[in-house]
Enzyme design. Structure first.
Site, PDB file in Angstrom:
ATOM      1  N   ARG A  26       2.566  -6.443   9.003  1.00  0.00           N
ATOM      2  CA  ARG A  26       1.878  -5.270   9.598  1.00  0.00           C
ATOM      3  C   ARG A  26       2.231  -4.968  10.826  1.00  0.00           C
ATOM      4  O   ARG A  26       2.363  -3.687  11.258  1.00  0.00           O
ATOM      5  CB  ARG A  26       0.443  -5.571   9.519  1.00  0.00           C
ATOM      6  CG  ARG A  26      -0.321  -5.437   8.368  1.00  0.00           C
ATOM      7  CD  ARG A  26      -1.828  -5.907   8.246  1.00  0.00           C
ATOM      8  NE  ARG A  26      -2.281  -5.540   7.073  1.00  0.00           N
ATOM      9  CZ  ARG A  26      -3.748  -6.103   6.763  1.00  0.00           C
ATOM     10  NH1 ARG A  26      -4.169  -7.055   7.356  1.00  0.00           N
ATOM     11  NH2 ARG A  26      -4.249  -5.726   5.810  1.00  0.00           N
ATOM     12  N   ARG A  71      -2.245 -14.413   4.668  1.00  0.00           N
ATOM     13  CA  ARG A  71      -3.025 -13.611   5.390  1.00  0.00           C
ATOM     14  C   ARG A  71      -2.188 -13.691   6.904  1.00  0.00           C
ATOM     15  O   ARG A  71      -2.092 -12.623   7.753  1.00  0.00           O
ATOM     16  CB  ARG A  71      -4.273 -14.225   5.770  1.00  0.00           C
ATOM     17  CG  ARG A  71      -5.189 -13.993   4.528  1.00  0.00           C
ATOM     18  CD  ARG A  71      -5.937 -12.648   3.995  1.00  0.00           C
ATOM     19  NE  ARG A  71      -6.594 -12.248   5.253  1.00  0.00           N
ATOM     20  CZ  ARG A  71      -7.239 -11.132   5.323  1.00  0.00           C
ATOM     21  NH1 ARG A  71      -7.144 -10.151   4.226  1.00  0.00           N
ATOM     22  NH2 ARG A  71      -8.052 -10.403   6.214  1.00  0.00           N
ATOM     23  N   THR A 117      -5.336  -6.900  10.688  1.00  0.00           N
ATOM     24  CA  THR A 117      -5.622  -5.628  10.078  1.00  0.00           C
ATOM     25  C   THR A 117      -5.403  -4.381  10.933  1.00  0.00           C
ATOM     26  O   THR A 117      -4.895  -3.322  10.597  1.00  0.00           O
ATOM     27  CB  THR A 117      -7.242  -5.341   9.808  1.00  0.00           C
ATOM     28  OG1 THR A 117      -7.739  -6.627   9.421  1.00  0.00           O
ATOM     29  CG2 THR A 117      -7.689  -4.313   8.993  1.00  0.00           C
ATOM     30  N   ASN A 122      -2.226   0.385   6.879  1.00  0.00           N
ATOM     31  CA  ASN A 122      -1.815  -0.941   7.486  1.00  0.00           C
ATOM     32  C   ASN A 122      -0.689  -1.881   6.315  1.00  0.00           C
ATOM     33  O   ASN A 122      -0.693  -2.951   6.561  1.00  0.00           O
ATOM     34  CB  ASN A 122      -2.649  -1.730   7.807  1.00  0.00           C
ATOM     35  CG  ASN A 122      -3.831  -2.116   6.751  1.00  0.00           C
ATOM     36  OD1 ASN A 122      -3.635  -1.708   5.786  1.00  0.00           O
ATOM     37  ND2 ASN A 122      -4.826  -2.972   7.317  1.00  0.00           N
ATOM     38  N   PHE A 156     -15.382   3.801   6.787  1.00  0.00           N
ATOM     39  CA  PHE A 156     -14.172   4.233   6.421  1.00  0.00           C
ATOM     40  C   PHE A 156     -13.973   4.069   4.969  1.00  0.00           C
ATOM     41  O   PHE A 156     -12.680   4.233   4.254  1.00  0.00           O
ATOM     42  CB  PHE A 156     -13.012   3.205   6.986  1.00  0.00           C
ATOM     43  CG  PHE A 156     -13.232   1.939   6.754  1.00  0.00           C
ATOM     44  CD1 PHE A 156     -12.950   1.196   5.599  1.00  0.00           C
ATOM     45  CD2 PHE A 156     -14.052   1.140   7.809  1.00  0.00           C
ATOM     46  CE1 PHE A 156     -12.950  -0.099   5.486  1.00  0.00           C
ATOM     47  CE2 PHE A 156     -14.125  -0.307   7.483  1.00  0.00           C
ATOM     48  CZ  PHE A 156     -13.663  -1.172   6.462  1.00  0.00           C
ATOM     49  N   LYS A 200       0.815  -1.156   0.022  1.00  0.00           N
ATOM     50  CA  LYS A 200       0.160  -0.043  -0.047  1.00  0.00           C
ATOM     51  C   LYS A 200       0.918   1.147  -0.042  1.00  0.00           C
ATOM     52  O   LYS A 200       2.017   0.985   0.360  1.00  0.00           O
ATOM     53  CB  LYS A 200      -0.935  -0.132   1.280  1.00  0.00           C
ATOM     54  CG  LYS A 200      -1.924  -1.460   1.130  1.00  0.00           C
ATOM     55  CD  LYS A 200      -2.761  -0.990   2.501  1.00  0.00           C
ATOM     56  CE  LYS A 200      -4.053  -2.119   2.293  1.00  0.00           C
ATOM     57  NZ  LYS A 200      -4.856  -1.944   3.251  1.00  0.00           N
ATOM     58  N   HIS A 257      -2.272  -5.491   1.455  1.00  0.00           N
ATOM     59  CA  HIS A 257      -3.552  -5.803   1.422  1.00  0.00           C
ATOM     60  C   HIS A 257      -3.453  -7.548   0.852  1.00  0.00           C
ATOM     61  O   HIS A 257      -2.287  -7.565   0.203  1.00  0.00           O
ATOM     62  CB  HIS A 257      -4.409  -5.334   0.190  1.00  0.00           C
ATOM     63  CG  HIS A 257      -5.268  -6.150  -0.369  1.00  0.00           C
ATOM     64  ND1 HIS A 257      -6.628  -6.038   0.260  1.00  0.00           N
ATOM     65  CD2 HIS A 257      -5.294  -6.942  -1.385  1.00  0.00           C
ATOM     66  CE1 HIS A 257      -7.528  -6.923  -0.477  1.00  0.00           C
ATOM     67  NE2 HIS A 257      -6.692  -7.412  -1.487  1.00  0.00           N
TER      68      HIS A 257
HETATM   69  P1  ATP Z   1      -7.164  -5.894   3.179  1.00  0.00           P
HETATM   70  O1  ATP Z   1      -8.587  -6.109   2.628  1.00  0.00           O
HETATM   71  O2  ATP Z   1      -6.566  -4.716   2.665  1.00  0.00           O
HETATM   72  O3  ATP Z   1      -6.034  -7.001   2.903  1.00  0.00           O
HETATM   73  P2  ATP Z   1      -8.036  -6.675   5.807  1.00  0.00           P
HETATM   74  O4  ATP Z   1      -8.592  -7.893   4.983  1.00  0.00           O
HETATM   75  O5  ATP Z   1      -7.299  -7.137   6.819  1.00  0.00           O
HETATM   76  O6  ATP Z   1      -7.370  -6.006   4.769  1.00  0.00           O
HETATM   77  P3  ATP Z   1     -10.807  -5.356   5.684  1.00  0.00           P
HETATM   78  O7  ATP Z   1     -11.669  -5.564   6.839  1.00  0.00           O
HETATM   79  O8  ATP Z   1     -10.860  -5.929   4.428  1.00  0.00           O
HETATM   80  O9  ATP Z   1      -9.244  -5.689   6.417  1.00  0.00           O
HETATM   81  O10 ATP Z   1     -10.566  -3.920   5.434  1.00  0.00           O
HETATM   82  C1  ATP Z   1      -9.870  -3.417   4.155  1.00  0.00           C
HETATM   83  C2  ATP Z   1      -9.039  -2.202   4.500  1.00  0.00           C
HETATM   84  O11 ATP Z   1      -9.734  -1.254   4.859  1.00  0.00           O
HETATM   85  C3  ATP Z   1      -7.903  -2.446   5.560  1.00  0.00           C
HETATM   86  O12 ATP Z   1      -6.864  -3.307   5.400  1.00  0.00           O
HETATM   87  C4  ATP Z   1      -7.700  -1.339   6.167  1.00  0.00           C
HETATM   88  O13 ATP Z   1      -6.840  -0.754   5.442  1.00  0.00           O
HETATM   89  C5  ATP Z   1      -9.071  -0.463   5.790  1.00  0.00           C
HETATM   90  N1  ATP Z   1      -9.869  -0.529   7.317  1.00  0.00           N
HETATM   91  C6  ATP Z   1     -10.526  -1.378   7.562  1.00  0.00           C
HETATM   92  N2  ATP Z   1     -10.991  -1.268   8.927  1.00  0.00           N
HETATM   93  C7  ATP Z   1     -10.875  -0.141   9.029  1.00  0.00           C
HETATM   94  C8  ATP Z   1     -11.272   0.905  10.077  1.00  0.00           C
HETATM   95  N3  ATP Z   1     -12.102   0.538  11.197  1.00  0.00           N
HETATM   96  N4  ATP Z   1     -10.748   2.071   9.960  1.00  0.00           N
HETATM   97  C9  ATP Z   1     -10.412   2.687   8.903  1.00  0.00           C
HETATM   98  N5  ATP Z   1      -9.696   1.856   8.043  1.00  0.00           N
HETATM   99  C10 ATP Z   1     -10.173   0.473   8.072  1.00  0.00           C
HETATM  100 MG    MG Z   2      -9.972  -7.400   3.361  1.00  0.00          MG
END
Ligand code: ATP
Ligand code: MG
Length: 141
Positions: free
Chosen positions: A105, A88, A94, A115, A60, A12, A118
């Site tokens: 991370r 993962r 996350t 973070n 978000f 990212k 992805h």
């Molecule tokens: P990714 O999909 O990026 O691999 P993830 O699967 O761990 O990450 P998701 O729940 O799919 O997390 O959320 C996608 C992305 O949105 C997160 O990686 C983060 O960048 C952002 N995100 C998730 N939760 C929040 C939150 N509560 N506040 C701000 N940003 C968030």
């Molecule tokens: Mg995700």
């Protein structure tokens, strides 16, 4: 018999700004991921919204898609046995405050949004995400 699986990952904009590309790619290779294809690019807000369409409507969403279009990213297609789950695990939680020691991370994320990385979370999302960023000929082996 070994069954190879493909997954998709993004380094990212926050991690690119921190000069973490090399370290993160090294982690992929040290952990048994084979790099099929990679490229560095910038995406528009609209493209980020399409990519993260599953999160449309979340609080978000606007901030996340603004962040993802705020600078260069590196997209990679990775291959390994059990690639989706293993990536993962290597990424960590996350929210970096909950990420385990030794994860990407834990080392590079700033906060729950910025973070660092992805990774696809399942078969269907891996297929969609790989085809969003790579053409068929780029993934042909
Ligand atoms: P990714 O999909 O990026 O691999 P993830 O699967 O761990 O990450 P998701 O729940 O799919 O997390 O959320 C996608 C992305 O949105 C997160 O990686 C983060 O960048 C952002 N995100 C998730 N939760 C929040 C939150 N509560 N506040 C701000 N940003 C968030
Ligand atoms: Mg995700």
């Amino acid at each position: 018999m070994k069954t190879l699986q493909r997954t998709f990952t993004i380094i990212k904009p926050d991690a690119v700004r921190k000069n973490a590309i090399g370290d993160i790619i090294e982690q992929f290779e040290k952990n048994g991921f084979h790099i099929l294809c990679l490229k560095m690019l910038e995406i528009s807000k609209h493209q980020a919204e399409q990519f993260y369409a599953v999160h449309a409507g979340k609080s978000f969403f606007d901030s996340l898609t603004g962040f993802m279009s705020s600078g260069p990213i590196v997209v990679l297609a990775l291959e390994k046995e059990n690639a989706i789950a293993d990536l993962r695990k290597l990424m960590g939680a996350t929210n970096p405050a909950q990420a385990e020691e030794g994860t990407i991370r834990k080392k590079w994320a700033t906060n729950i949004e910025h973070n660092a990385i992805h990774g696809s979370d399942g078969d269907d999302t891996a297929r969609f995400e790989l085809s969003y960023f790579f053409a068929g000929y780029e993934l042909a082996q």
